[in-house]
Design a protein around this motif. Sequence first.
Motif, PDB file in Angstrom:
ATOM      1  N   THR A  68      -9.074  13.630   3.032  1.00 37.82           N
ATOM      2  CA  THR A  68      -9.139  12.329   2.372  1.00 37.82           C
ATOM      3  C   THR A  68     -10.159  12.347   1.243  1.00 37.82           C
ATOM      4  OG1 THR A  68      -8.636  11.351   4.522  1.00 37.82           O
ATOM      5  CG2 THR A  68      -9.390   9.864   2.796  1.00 37.82           C
TER       6      THR A  68
ATOM      7  N   THR B  98      -5.255   6.172   2.407  1.00 34.58           N
ATOM      8  CA  THR B  98      -4.741   5.049   1.617  1.00 34.58           C
ATOM      9  C   THR B  98      -4.883   5.428   0.152  1.00 34.58           C
ATOM     10  OG1 THR B  98      -6.927   4.059   1.662  1.00 34.58           O
ATOM     11  CG2 THR B  98      -5.368   3.344   3.356  1.00 34.58           C
TER      12      THR B  98
ATOM     13  N   ALA C 242      -6.531   2.075  -3.338  1.00 34.94           N
ATOM     14  CA  ALA C 242      -6.657   1.404  -2.053  1.00 34.94           C
ATOM     15  C   ALA C 242      -7.741   2.126  -1.266  1.00 34.94           C
ATOM     16  CB  ALA C 242      -5.328   1.450  -1.313  1.00 34.94           C
TER      17      ALA C 242
ATOM     18  N   ASN D 183      -2.996   0.358  -3.997  1.00 34.89           N
ATOM     19  CA  ASN D 183      -2.414  -0.951  -3.787  1.00 34.89           C
ATOM     20  C   ASN D 183      -1.443  -1.214  -4.913  1.00 34.89           C
ATOM     21  OD1 ASN D 183      -5.566  -1.824  -2.579  1.00 34.89           O
ATOM     22  ND2 ASN D 183      -3.692  -1.957  -1.371  1.00 34.89           N
TER      23      ASN D 183
ATOM     24  N   SER E 246      -9.025   0.689   1.390  1.00 33.97           N
ATOM     25  CA  SER E 246      -8.925   0.235   2.776  1.00 33.97           C
ATOM     26  C   SER E 246      -7.473  -0.119   3.054  1.00 33.97           C
ATOM     27  CB  SER E 246      -9.827  -0.978   3.008  1.00 33.97           C
ATOM     28  OG  SER E 246      -9.412  -2.028   2.165  1.00 33.97           O
ATOM     29  N   LEU E 247      -7.214  -0.445   4.288  1.00 34.35           N
ATOM     30  CA  LEU E 247      -5.839  -0.692   4.679  1.00 34.35           C
ATOM     31  C   LEU E 247      -5.383  -2.087   4.262  1.00 34.35           C
ATOM     32  CD1 LEU E 247      -3.735   0.946   6.087  1.00 34.35           C
ATOM     33  CD2 LEU E 247      -4.605   0.154   8.282  1.00 34.35           C
TER      34      LEU E 247
ATOM     35  N   TYR F  45       0.652   5.180   0.908  1.00 35.29           N
ATOM     36  CA  TYR F  45      -0.278   5.990   1.688  1.00 35.29           C
ATOM     37  C   TYR F  45       0.354   7.292   2.164  1.00 35.29           C
ATOM     38  CZ  TYR F  45       2.101   4.395   5.987  1.00 35.29           C
ATOM     39  OH  TYR F  45       3.027   4.141   6.955  1.00 35.29           O
TER      40      TYR F  45
ATOM     41  N   ILE G  71       0.845  -1.194   0.000  1.00 35.91           N
ATOM     42  CA  ILE G  71       0.000   0.000   0.000  1.00 35.91           C
ATOM     43  C   ILE G  71       0.883   1.247   0.000  1.00 35.91           C
ATOM     44  CG2 ILE G  71      -0.202   0.135   2.524  1.00 35.91           C
ATOM     45  CD1 ILE G  71      -3.152   0.915   2.032  1.00 35.91           C
TER      46      ILE G  71
END
Lengths: 557, 328, 371
Positions: A331, A516, A351, A519, A353-354, A308, A306
């Motif tokens: 965000t 985030t 991404a 990915n 989500s984490l 971020y 990820i």
Amino acid sequence: MWFKRVMGAMVALTVVLAACTADTGTSQEPSGSSTPSVAPAEQVLRVDIGGEPPTLDPTAATDSASIQVLRSLTYPLAYFDEDLNIVPGLAESWDVSEDGQTITFHLKSDLKYSNGDPIVAGDFVYSWKRLIDPRTAAGYSYVMADVVGGSELLGADPEVDDIDAMLDAFGVSAPDDSTFVVSLAHAASYFVYIATLWVTVPLQESWTSTEGFTEAENYVSSGPMKLTTWEHNAQIVLEANENWSAGPAPTLERIEMAMIADPAASLGAYETDDLDIGSVPSQDVARVQEDPELSQEVLQGTVLSIYYFGFDLKDPNGPFAQSLNLRKAFTEAIDRETMITVAFGGIGTVAYSLVPPGMPGYQDTKFWEYNLEQAQADFAAGLSELGITAADLHLQIGFNADSNHENKVEFMQGQWSTAFGVTVEPVSLEWGAYLSRLSEDPFDIFRLGWGADYPHPNNFLTDLISCSSGNNNGGYCNEEVDALLAEAAVKATLDEQVPLYNQAQEQVMADAPIITIRNGARFTLIKPWVQNLVPTSQDSSTGELFYSWITIAPHEM
Amino acid sequence: MGAYLIRRVLWIIPVLFVVSIITFSLMHAVPGGPWSKEKKLPPSVIEHLDQKYNLDEPVFIQYLNWVGPLQFDEGALQRDEADNLVFGGLLAGDLGPSYKYLDRSVNDIVADGIWVTVQLGLMSFILSVIVGIPLGVIAALRHNGIPDYAATFVSIIGIATPTFVASILLLVVFSIALGWFQPNSLDWRTDPSSWVLPVIALSLFPIAQIARYTRASMLEVTRRDYVRTAHSKGVKEGSVVVVHMIRNALIPVVTILGPLLAFLITGSFITEFIFSVPGIGRYYVTSIGQRDYGVIMAMTMLYAAAIAIMNLVVDVLYAYIDPRIRYS
Amino acid sequence: MTLSEESAQAPSVVVEDLPDSVEVATEEGRRMAAQLHDKQPHAKRLLEVRNLTTQFFTREGVVHAVDEVSFDLDYGETLGLVGESGCGKSVTALSLVRLVPSPPGRIVSGQIIFDGVDILKLSNAEMRLMRGKKIGFIFQDPMTSLNPTLPIGFQISESAKLHLNLSRRAADDRAVELLSKVGIPRARDRMKDYPHQFSGGMRQRVMIAIALACDPMLLLADEPTTALDVTIQAQILDLIRSLSEEFGTAVILITHDLGIAAGMCHRVNVMYAGRIAETGLVDDVFEHARHPYSWGLMDSLPRLTDARSARLRTIEGLPPDLLDPGPECRFSPRCHYVTDRCRTAEPELSSREGEGHLARCFGTEPGGWIA
């Protein structure tokens, strides 16, 4: 800086390159009538590891180049299948006690090192103690923290404490040559993943105490390949380990690992057929996609990583620490779909989500979608919460200067400027200085990345964002989240753990401590004659977990 | 001359001493350390590492350790009772451990790559001299003629093109597109063709530099009275150039050769990087990013010594070319 | 005068067999001249210069450095070229050996017959064989005219090796002999020395040795003593004189110092602004000068009889700009006797009293207004 210029030059030369390769491409093409002589291919895989690996001592390795080599030279107790499910490695099976605190590994029979010596349970005891021993000072020693005596050893001072006594109390033992027992200080369901790491492989004490034991002439391998050449800064050659019996025999005779520092040169070597697997620098992605030949050889896939930006929550008086609304606003104001296209060359996925897709515990939920109006509303709410105006915000966004982050940072600045009329000042630092700044006094917003050590949500939640995590640079701390994570850790099966991790992630995302962004994605070139390559989302180099079982199809050179 | 040489060589020692102190202090003053990673190591691990590598000592103690406790019998990477690394120090010829290449001592790393780097530098130097000087001479002799313009053009290109651009250009055209050379040679010891592109890439700038200086110097010498004297003796044109002009013209050129050779041997970083040359040039820069203190110090000391020695060689050469210069 | 051993051994037959023909084989001519030097100085022409014009093509325009200069030189004769700086003396000498720096200089027209050969028609290679071998050259500044990076032995023997086909050893022997001859003590020891190890006067001796290395028939000495101390000057001049007499070498001595010219030369050419203003035997020119410029030159010499307080006399004004000389007498702007006629046309060289005595002045022509 120079690196960027090289890249710039590379881009400028792309036209030349494209023109030239087009030429050679057609000239190499066999004419339809001639029958190319195709000999049975040598089973040799040629890859680039990008530079001299810092170490081939399994205990000490922490970097991707070393790990890329060690994955073939070592074999742990448990390994992965192609879908990253845990399967037996050197251990045939393992039992977990009812309280979850004792794991007993049963080794396969007749296991041997490349030097012909048997692999015995005592070698694991030695290896694990070596890993946790503060005098070894291994970078990954902390993975032993859950073992009885582990956290004490991690905190020990070799100049004060009796380390040998502490090691005697360390919770690993070998009741017999084929049984290895680990006692955990508390239940840790993910612990079997630790047993897949290169740092937990068996080591012979007689080997590691040899002077220069990592050199090719001394190397003792527990993996499917053995080390036959290590020409420093030039190349590493691995050959099939005929003594290896822990799994299907390797199909490759040899793996030749080049050390090409320059990504452009590495791609060049692939294009001239000097490498079988090629990595593509981001500048060359577009060219490769447009190239009729190269585009056929592209392998894409997800990577458990990820990219971020974190908010500084360490400074209690900072605007982001004080206002959730501000974090939300910043965000929501980022259009990450566009950002992937514009700033990442279209490679990778947003991404939301984490925990990344492909990892157990991934949630297909879009936490914080792009929403300009909502962002502006949250921004206004945040400002009134703080009793300030937009002009009072003096924000800095930090990033490391050396690896092409400018365009990402610029994109985000632009979005915030459009949404809130706020100018966030970019600050870049040299990598070492940047990291040191982050641990001491992070920027209001800072860039970082995270990749999986093992495919388990624990690695993305506990290790990254829990209160005590050293990697939690922003200083986010939510007791609730930590409690959920601790609860998940003691559950025996993934099925029991996942709902807890999901709950934890939902809470984290609601708190918006980080943005985030993306990915990671694999964008690799694979020669058509490379068969049975198994990429996984855990790889830092495509297919590295299963190099040994690649086959090379007959082809013309 | 002998006494002069000895004095000059002895002078190198305090110079290196000062360089080492400055580098050591600056290096430790820069934030971050060898254990800084994107995935942070837990503080306890960093403490253990610091203890093992004696980084927990005050900087001046570390410096003294680095200089060496005069333990001439200690080999590299020895360990004391607490299993911390002990090393003989610089005075014992031990450059200590690498903080990045954990299996290896700095001595190993240097011994592995130094000759490759020196060879690359020397080959480039020789190429630069044998191409640059004639280029400059021809340009001067055909002053304002086509060869002059051609040589001047080449010089300007050579000076204006940074080494990395030249390197990439050569790599892209001759290795990747034309396929004449392997982009990553694995046989630096046995395959001479490996050296072709890196040597050329590294030589372009010095060739241009030498040609420019030689041309200017030759033009200056052309107008000298002793050249007229040579002509008045009926000496052949070629002999006038070779016997009477070049040697005089080289005097100012030699003064730039020292720094140039130092540049070639120390400046091969980019070339080594792009052509995957297994030398030590790349460490000159990468070691700083990695905070590999042992390697940083070794590189700095080597290069400082190289530059000092190069300057000395040039001064000696200078005396050889110009009989008016005598050292005492 | 005593002949050197070498000269003395020269077969006297040569003299007796001297044919009547005008063409004189060079070697014989030189020897003959050597022997006839004292008795009959003007036996044969070594050099005839006719209408020599050398110009410099500069960005500002064409500089008429040497303009229609004609003169003759006999075997063994010493000719002085005198005049102020920039009058064309040096360019004339350089033209004779075709060493005018080019670009921008070029010999535009004229004829130089040296020992029966038209210099200007020779190929470069042929010309090279003349330089050093038949014509030696001594330059003004011995500090800069020797190559600082070569031992002087090499610099002397170089042309001997080249032109006389001597072996290295023989050429070195010759260089040692020449060095002793020009008065350098311990000549053999000093062969390996470099110019910077010699004083100015010594270096000029080395230059002379270089110029005489191949027994040239003509020695061009361009201000050979200007850069030297006065005491050294006399030594060098003596050396040139004695050696030229010994070898029977003709000399063209370029100097701005009339005293030197008077002491050294048989004949002098007074040059002004690229042209010969007056020419004749030394005595005629100095005792009975017929050009106001010559008077001016002689007047500017300090005399012992002058009162101490007397100011040095100079010729007022500056030489004309040679970029674009007008039709007038080039000396007219500075001349005390100038008339309108002088300002409209330039006079030709015309005869005056004395052998070969010519002057370029309307005023001193028969019937002129200058007494």
